[in-house]
Design a protein around this motif. Sequence first.
Motif, PDB file in Angstrom:
ATOM      1  N   VAL A   1      -3.465   4.869  -5.621  1.00 47.39           N
ATOM      2  CA  VAL A   1      -2.093   5.387  -5.643  1.00 47.39           C
ATOM      3  C   VAL A   1      -1.188   4.357  -4.971  1.00 47.39           C
ATOM      4  CG1 VAL A   1      -2.848   7.798  -5.568  1.00 47.39           C
ATOM      5  CG2 VAL A   1      -2.358   6.592  -3.423  1.00 47.39           C
ATOM      6  N   LEU A   2       0.116   4.535  -5.135  1.00 48.18           N
ATOM      7  CA  LEU A   2       1.074   3.652  -4.473  1.00 48.18           C
ATOM      8  C   LEU A   2       1.665   4.361  -3.264  1.00 48.18           C
ATOM      9  CD1 LEU A   2       2.991   2.106  -7.520  1.00 48.18           C
ATOM     10  CD2 LEU A   2       0.996   1.214  -6.278  1.00 48.18           C
TER      11      LEU A   2
ATOM     12  N   THR B   1       5.717  -4.612  -8.463  1.00 50.13           N
ATOM     13  CA  THR B   1       5.384  -3.219  -8.785  1.00 50.13           C
ATOM     14  C   THR B   1       4.182  -2.707  -8.004  1.00 50.13           C
ATOM     15  OG1 THR B   1       4.093  -3.986 -10.681  1.00 50.13           O
ATOM     16  CG2 THR B   1       6.360  -3.267 -11.111  1.00 50.13           C
ATOM     17  N   GLN B   2       3.342  -3.626  -7.515  1.00 44.61           N
ATOM     18  CA  GLN B   2       2.136  -3.228  -6.775  1.00 44.61           C
ATOM     19  C   GLN B   2       1.865  -4.247  -5.699  1.00 44.61           C
ATOM     20  OE1 GLN B   2      -1.559  -2.889  -8.872  1.00 44.61           O
ATOM     21  NE2 GLN B   2      -0.680  -1.600 -10.467  1.00 44.61           N
TER      22      GLN B   2
ATOM     23  N   VAL C   1      -2.224   4.626  -9.950  1.00 41.79           N
ATOM     24  CA  VAL C   1      -2.327   3.281 -10.508  1.00 41.79           C
ATOM     25  C   VAL C   1      -3.545   3.233 -11.417  1.00 41.79           C
ATOM     26  CG1 VAL C   1      -2.807   0.880  -9.904  1.00 41.79           C
ATOM     27  CG2 VAL C   1      -1.261   2.235  -8.491  1.00 41.79           C
TER      28      VAL C   1
ATOM     29  N   ALA D   1       5.216   0.113  -2.301  1.00 40.55           N
ATOM     30  CA  ALA D   1       4.245   0.187  -3.403  1.00 40.55           C
ATOM     31  C   ALA D   1       2.911  -0.474  -3.088  1.00 40.55           C
ATOM     32  CB  ALA D   1       4.861  -0.391  -4.682  1.00 40.55           C
TER      33      ALA D   1
ATOM     34  N   THR E   1      13.990   8.602  -5.214  1.00 38.51           N
ATOM     35  CA  THR E   1      13.270   9.391  -6.210  1.00 38.51           C
ATOM     36  C   THR E   1      14.060  10.670  -6.467  1.00 38.51           C
ATOM     37  OG1 THR E   1      12.044  10.623  -4.566  1.00 38.51           O
ATOM     38  CG2 THR E   1      11.081   8.532  -5.299  1.00 38.51           C
TER      39      THR E   1
ATOM     40  N   GLU F   1       5.335  13.408  -6.261  1.00 39.36           N
ATOM     41  CA  GLU F   1       5.742  12.105  -6.772  1.00 39.36           C
ATOM     42  C   GLU F   1       4.676  11.050  -6.632  1.00 39.36           C
ATOM     43  OE1 GLU F   1       9.563  10.901  -5.849  1.00 39.36           O
ATOM     44  OE2 GLU F   1      10.388  12.910  -5.935  1.00 39.36           O
ATOM     45  N   ILE F   2       3.468  11.496  -6.591  1.00 38.34           N
ATOM     46  CA  ILE F   2       2.393  10.544  -6.414  1.00 38.34           C
ATOM     47  C   ILE F   2       2.349   9.614  -7.628  1.00 38.34           C
ATOM     48  CG2 ILE F   2       0.386  11.645  -7.528  1.00 38.34           C
ATOM     49  CD1 ILE F   2       0.229  11.105  -3.971  1.00 38.34           C
ATOM     50  N   THR F   3       2.221   8.329  -7.379  1.00 35.64           N
ATOM     51  CA  THR F   3       2.104   7.385  -8.490  1.00 35.64           C
ATOM     52  C   THR F   3       0.670   6.905  -8.566  1.00 35.64           C
ATOM     53  OG1 THR F   3       4.340   6.675  -8.070  1.00 35.64           O
ATOM     54  CG2 THR F   3       3.013   5.264  -9.493  1.00 35.64           C
TER      55      THR F   3
ATOM     56  N   ARG G   1      13.767   3.065  -1.830  1.00 34.38           N
ATOM     57  CA  ARG G   1      13.122   3.805  -2.904  1.00 34.38           C
ATOM     58  C   ARG G   1      13.801   5.153  -3.020  1.00 34.38           C
ATOM     59  NH1 ARG G   1       8.047   7.354  -3.878  1.00 34.38           N
ATOM     60  NH2 ARG G   1       7.636   6.844  -6.039  1.00 34.38           N
TER      61      ARG G   1
END
Length: 633
Positions: free
Chosen positions: A542-543, A212-213, A200, A532, A472, A196-198, A470
Motif C-alpha cells: 500500500v502507499l 508515484t511510489q 500497489v 507515497a 483527497t 482511501e487506501i491505495t 496530498r
Amino acid sequence: MLGLLQLSLLCLPFSQASSLLSPLVLHERRSHIPSKWSLARKHDGSASHRLRFGLKQSNIDNIEEYLYDIADPSSPNFGKHWTPAEVARTFAPSSESLKVVHEWLIENGIPEENVKVSSSKGWIEVATTVEEAEELIHADYHVYQHESGQEHVACDEYYLPEHVASHVDIVTPSVHFNTIVRPKPMFRDTDLMKSEITIVNTTYAGVDHCDTQISLDCLRALYNFHYTPVASYLNSYGIVEYTPQTFNQSDMDLFFTNYSLPELVGRPPFQVSIDGGFQQTFNQSLDYVGESHLDLQYGMGLVTPKLNVTLYQVGDTVNPNTSFNNFLDAVDGSYCSYEGGDDPTIDAIYPDTQPGGYDGPPACGTAKPASVISTSYGYNEADLTSFYATRQCNEYAKLGLLGVTVVYSSGDSGVAGNGQQCLNDDGSQSATGTRFNPSFPGSCPYVTSVGATQIAAGNSVNDPEVAAARVTATGAFYSGGGFSNVFNVPDYQKDAVATYLKNFKTDNFTSAAFNSSGDSRAFPDLATNGAAYVVAGAGEFVLEWGTSASSPTMGAILAMINDARLAVGKKTIGFINPTIYSEPFRVAFNDITSGGNPGCGTEGFTCSTGWDPITGLGTPNFERLKDLWLAMP
Ligand SMILES: *[C@@H]1O[C@H](CO)[C@@H](O)[C@H](O)[C@H]1NC(C)=O
Ligand SMILES: *[C@@H]1O[C@H](CO)[C@@H](O)[C@H](O)[C@H]1NC(C)=O
Ligand SMILES: *[C@@H]1O[C@H](CO)[C@@H](O)[C@H](O)[C@H]1NC(C)=O
Ligand SMILES: *[C@@H]1O[C@H](CO)[C@@H](O)[C@H](O)[C@H]1NC(C)=O
Ligand SMILES: *[C@@H]1O[C@H](CO)[C@@H](O)[C@H](O)[C@H]1NC(C)=O
Ligand SMILES: *[C@@H]1O[C@H](CO)[C@@H](O)[C@H](O)[C@H]1NC(C)=O
Ligand SMILES: *[C@@H]1O[C@H](CO)[C@@H](O)[C@H](O)[C@H]1NC(C)=O
Ligand SMILES: CC(=O)N[C@H]1CO[C@H](CO)[C@@H](O)[C@@H]1O
C-alpha cells in the motif's frame, strides 16, 4: 510580628507561619477546558486525594547552556558528551528542595505518616482529602467529564508560597488533563485510511517511478545516500512504537523480498520491551501495522542489513495512556520515580491492573538509548500544559548531553494540529479555531523536527522536491510546521527565523494567527520525502503518506553519519541542531522553495529561500553532510 500574623490570618484561609512570610504565587493556570471535556460538578471535599509534588531538578535552568557547550560547533567542548552518571548527578533535585517542601507540608498540619518521598527523591506524595488539598494549594477541584463518559479531576489554577514554588516543578492532579498520544501515521485518522487506501499492484526497482511510489532506491537517489555501514558494533539506531501498533514478520518479509534485501527476510528488529510492550497478534490489519511497518521497513532498509535496528516497543495493549514519558523513564532512570514520577492523568501508570494489562514494574532506566532515536507520534502542544511540555523537553536536552540524536515527525496537518484542530483565542482547540496549532515534541528546541517533501508529479529524483501535499476526497496531508506557543526561540535558529519572518507576507492570514515575534521556537528543522511510500501490510503493498515517513528516513541518514564518524574514532553527532543551522552546513541541504502547509482555513506558510516553517532547512545531501561531519572534531 504577632500583629502581622493575626492580620494575615484574617486575610488568608490558612494559617501557617512560613506561608505568611512568603507570599502566594500562581504556579500553574489553565485557560480553558480541553475539547471534548465538560465541567460535571464540584468535587466532593471529603473524597481522598493523592497530591504529588514534582521537585525542581537542580541546575535545570542551565541545561541549555550545558547542551550548547557540547553541541555548538564553535564551542571548544564540542562533542564532549556527558556520562549518564554526570547527567543524573547534575540534575538530581537537591536535598534542600526536599526539605523545604516537606517542612511546609508538616507546618500545614499534614501528618508525617501521610507524606511519602519517592525512591528517586524527585517526588513527594501526600495522602489527603480534596478539601485539605484545596486549602494547601489554593485550588478548586472539579470533576470533568469526557464525551466518552470518562471522568477526570482537575482545577483551573493553584498557588504555592514563593519559598516553596521555586522548589516545585509541578503538582498533580491539578490543571493537567488526560491526553492520549495519537499516532501521526500516513493519514490523519484511521477512517480516512480505510476509505482511501491505495493498493500497489506493481512495485519497481530503480528510480523511474518515484513521483508515484517512493522506495528505498528513490530515497537513496534523492539524498545521495549510498552507504554501507562499517562500524555497526559501535553504533545503534532506535525506532519507537506504541502498542497496539505492531509488526507482522510475514509482511516485513514480503517487503524485503520484493526490494531485494534477502538478509533481512526472517530477521526481526532487535526488540526492547518497555512497560510490557510486545508484538500483539490480536489484530494486524493495516490500522495496527501501518505506522510500525512504515518506520521499520524504511528504517531497517536504509541502514542496510549490516546495522540491527532497535525497536522500542512501549506499552501494553489495553492502556491507552502510554506516552513519551513512559519511554523516557525507560531510557533515563533519573527521570522516573516508582511512586508516581509520571503524571497519572496523562501518562500510563504501571503496573496496569486492568485485565490484560502489564502488571510488572514500570520500566525505569531499563533501556539503553540508541544513538539516534526516531519517533513518528505526537501531541498538539495545546494538549499539554507548558509545565508538562517543558519538563519533557528538558529530558530531550539530557539525551542530547549524552550524545543521542532525537528526531520527531513534525505533524501531518499543516499549520493545524492533529485532527485539523486549531486554536481559539482562549487557547482551546476546535476545527473552527483561527490560530495555528503547533505540534509537540516537534516544538521542543532540543529535538530535531522533521517535515515532509515530495517529488512533484511527472518529476524525477533529479528535480528539486516540493513541500508535501496530498488532498483527497475526505482530507488532506501537509507538512506540519509553525511557531511554538510555549518555547522560546533557541539561539541556533534565531537568524534563520528572523530572515524568514522579514520576508514573510501575510497574504492569506494575519500575523495574529501565530507568534510572529521571532522569539518563539519555530519548526521543523529539516525535511525528507513523506509521500507515497510503498509499505507491505496485511499481505499487500500500500502507499503511505506523512511526516511519519520522513522521521525514520532522516534518522537512518543520521545513523549512517554516526557510523562514518565512529569508524574513525569520533563520537556520535548527538544534538545536531546548532550544527545544521551553522553557515558551513548550508550547502549540505537542498533548499525547498515551493509549496506550503495549509490549515485552519488558510493557505498556511509558503516555502521560501532558506529556512521555512514547512520544510525547515531543506532535505539532506548525505555525502556532503558526512564530509562536513567527518571534518569536525
Ligand atoms: C490494483 O488492483 C486493484 C484490484 O485489481 C485495483 O482496484 C486498484 O485500482 C489497482 N491499483 C492501482 C494503483 O492501479
Ligand atoms: C513482489 O515480488 C514477487 C517476487 O519477486 C513478485 O512475484 C511480486 O509480483 C512482487 N509484488 C509486487 C506488488 O510487485
Ligand atoms: C481489526 O481492526 C479493524 C479496524 O482497523 C477491524 O475492521 C477488524 O474487524 C479488526 N479485526 C479483528 C480480528 O479484530
Ligand atoms: C544483528 O543481529 C543478528 C541476528 O540476531 C546477529 O547475527 C548479528 O550479529 C547482529 N549484527 C550486529 C552488527 O550486531
Ligand atoms: C488513562 O487516563 C485517564 C485519565 O487520567 C484515567 O481515567 C484512566 O484510568 C487511564 N487509563 C488507564 C488504563 O490507566
Ligand atoms: C511570542 O513568543 C515569545 C517567546 O516565547 C513570548 O515572549 C511572547 O509573549 C509571545 N507573543 C505572543 C503574542 O504570544
Ligand atoms: C500476518 O500477515 C499474514 C499475511 O498478511 C497473515 O496471513 C497473518 O495472519 C498475519 N498474522 C497475524 C497475527 O495477523
Ligand atoms: C482569511 C482568508 O482570507 N482565508 C482564505 C485563505 O485562502 C483559502 C483558500 O484560497 C480561502 O478559502 C480562505 O477564505
